[in-house]
Design an enzyme around this catalytic site. Sequence first.
Site, PDB file in Angstrom:
ATOM      1  N   ASP A 150       9.476   3.074  39.856  1.00 32.77           N
ATOM      2  CA  ASP A 150       8.735   2.242  38.915  1.00 32.77           C
ATOM      3  C   ASP A 150       9.713   1.212  38.347  1.00 32.77           C
ATOM      4  OD1 ASP A 150       6.791   1.088  37.364  1.00 32.77           O
ATOM      5  OD2 ASP A 150       6.011   2.968  36.572  1.00 32.77           O
TER       6      ASP A 150
HETATM    7  C1  NOJ Z   1       5.096  -0.386  35.518  1.00 24.53           C
HETATM    8  C2  NOJ Z   1       3.923   0.497  35.772  1.00 24.53           C
HETATM    9  O1  NOJ Z   1       4.177   1.797  35.304  1.00 24.53           O
HETATM   10  C3  NOJ Z   1       3.514   0.566  37.227  1.00 24.53           C
HETATM   11  O2  NOJ Z   1       2.331   1.302  37.341  1.00 24.53           O
HETATM   12  C4  NOJ Z   1       3.361  -0.819  37.780  1.00 24.53           C
HETATM   13  O3  NOJ Z   1       2.866  -0.779  39.085  1.00 24.53           O
HETATM   14  C5  NOJ Z   1       4.710  -1.498  37.691  1.00 24.53           C
HETATM   15  N1  NOJ Z   1       5.104  -1.593  36.304  1.00 24.53           N
HETATM   16  C6  NOJ Z   1       4.707  -2.888  38.315  1.00 24.53           C
HETATM   17  O4  NOJ Z   1       4.078  -3.784  37.485  1.00 24.53           O
END
Ligand code: NOJ
Length: 738
Positions: free
Chosen positions: A266
Amino acid sequence: MTPQSPLTPTISDAKGHELRAQALLSKMTLEEKIGQMSQVTGGSWHLPQDIQEGKVGSVINEVNVETVNELQRVAMEESRLGIPLLIGRDVIHGFKTIFPIPLGQAASWNPERIKEGAKIAAVEAASAGVNWTFAPMIDITRDPRWGRIAESLGEDPYLCGELGAAMVAGFQSDDLDNKGSIAACAKHLAGYGAVESGMDYNTVNIPENELRNVYLRPFKKALDAGVATFMSSFSDLNGVPASGNEFLMKQVLRKEWDFKGFVVSDWESIKELSVHGYTANDKESALCALSVGIDMEMASTTYADHLATLLEENKIKLHEVDTMVLNVLTLKFKLGLFENPYTNPNEFPELVNEKHLQAAKLSAQEGCVLLKNDHQTLPLSKQTLNSLAVIGPLADDGYEQMGTWVFDGESRHSHTCLQALHDHVGDEVDIRFVRAMETSRSKSQHEFEQAVEIAQQSDAVVMFVGEESILSGEAHCRAEINLPGNQAELIEAIAATGKPIVLVVLAGRPLTLAPVIDKVDAVLYAWHPGTMAGPAIAELLFGLVSPSGKLPVSFPRAVGQIPIYYSKKNTGRPPSWDNITHIDDIDGAAVQTSLGMSSFHLDAGFTPLFPFGFGLSYSQFEYSDIALSSNRIVLGDTLNITAQLRNTGAVEAQEVVQLYIRDLVGNVTRPIKELKGFEKIRLKPGESQTVSFSLHTDDLAFYNQKMQLVTELGDFHLWIGGSSEAELFTEFEIVETL
Ligand code: NOJ
């Protein structure tokens, strides 16, 4: 633009992709390999140069067609090996045509509808050059305080697994190489939905048994559906942050499940390993994430900064890096990017076209859940109404109705509820509108008088209340989940007029409706329904279509009941209506020693306000004649189950038939009910249908104390009905031999 692939696409099957990836890998420098493991954000001035130098494998958040094509051109024509880019974007519930938030889509209990929504989202996103979405989010959550419940598919592993698989199928189609298909990403592995107190990024503790029986199930289902990638969670799990969690990433995902695709971290979650206090610095974080098999780093640069040194120091092995690069390259080959790296929007259907809007309307419509309908207040009728008061901050707000995670949706495409009601009734019904509150959070009662006035002058009132989109989503959690601001006061003021009130709730989560539920006649729970909220809801309110949504999560009476979910354990002291006491009924004078001695809250009892699977219709359905192929089955056999469903009401409607079981005795305690099947069925008035399910004994397996997946012999209860409180009952036994 001519794609200049270093390799000719001679073999096109799965093995072929791997062989091509291997051939390419053999030509790569270490720096180029680390580049493939790095995802960077769009927009920076040095991005083209970095791509040229082979330092970038994927770009996130760049959807301008010209820019995307230019970046791909640099990658294909100016980088040494001509490796195309993965263009990642959070296409969560639509790209330009916005579908309901995932929780709203889940309320449709309709995998086909959900698949169609994901397919449309993929086609629209692909036209902008996106080839990878970070969806579906299949974190089980039982905590509506958590803002990301909006992005989830609810509380139940079976429902979430089925619907998540449908999303994967919609995004990816049957071949990633198909035009308009994009790679999906099952996220967030794992346990993120169980953050303590529903507060984002918080600590997660889930015993391994519960993890396997509940939280990991939808991920396994996504894997079986062929999902191309997984994303590791921000959170820690039992003390080990997911992005450095060997048990999750190696033991379960690679060893037990044999996952062949790739895992992305993430956003900066590798760098955050040291913030968690799990590693001492970025270098250790890179080592840790690499060692557990996180193939690509999102946003942070610990891989780019430290992998080469870690190799020099012999702390990691080149073959580990190679495996990860192969995983990334293989996906690029599967997507056909070496042959078709560019996008040409002219070759795609127009964005937000009529077909997409119709699909978004149906999705929104099927996700609306009718929670209450006293005195048949709904549907409204143009024949009997002369005037209608429309009140509330969410009646005419094209942006807020779209919900969280809308990077690309635009409110100019939205059809609001007020507009749609006007369109529907024309000049047959006099619609008066007062917004009454600037936002759902407003404290001012300035416009209340005006709102009360139009209510008094009208035959009925429809109130559009709830939460703006900003109150749910990532890092947007709430400790109280009531109607924010002065909305309860507004409802009270309107209720005092004595006019029939229909409450339409637009929200990103279940709200605690107990304080207002008795003040209104009908409640339609619409979640954040997206671009086509207006037409979807207007048609429901006026009965052109009967509501058919069912809750994918339990609605608590009070925050203190959280987590509350239907598949709870029995406990040693199960509650029932005759062994609980309400706080108001405690005898003040006497010394009362027993208030029931069972598992309940004095001030909230033991049931939710609305149970999982619940939702009313304008029609009625009767369930009867449950029958089993046998009430004794042998391990390895399949049980066939049938029941009759009859539409006994006056209108055509859809019903979600749900099948629940209970395994009475287990090596670990089993839930009092578990969803094992569902089917959405449309019936005309008076029509009936035989509904059939089949259950293989493997479908009844669970992880025991030794973490073995087993189906145990013994007695089972089985119910079929229209909610988790289904009453049509039978039982069966699994035996060793007949
Ligand atoms: C953080 C989020 O937790 C995740 O779900 C997302 O896909 C990413 N950022 C990218 O934006």
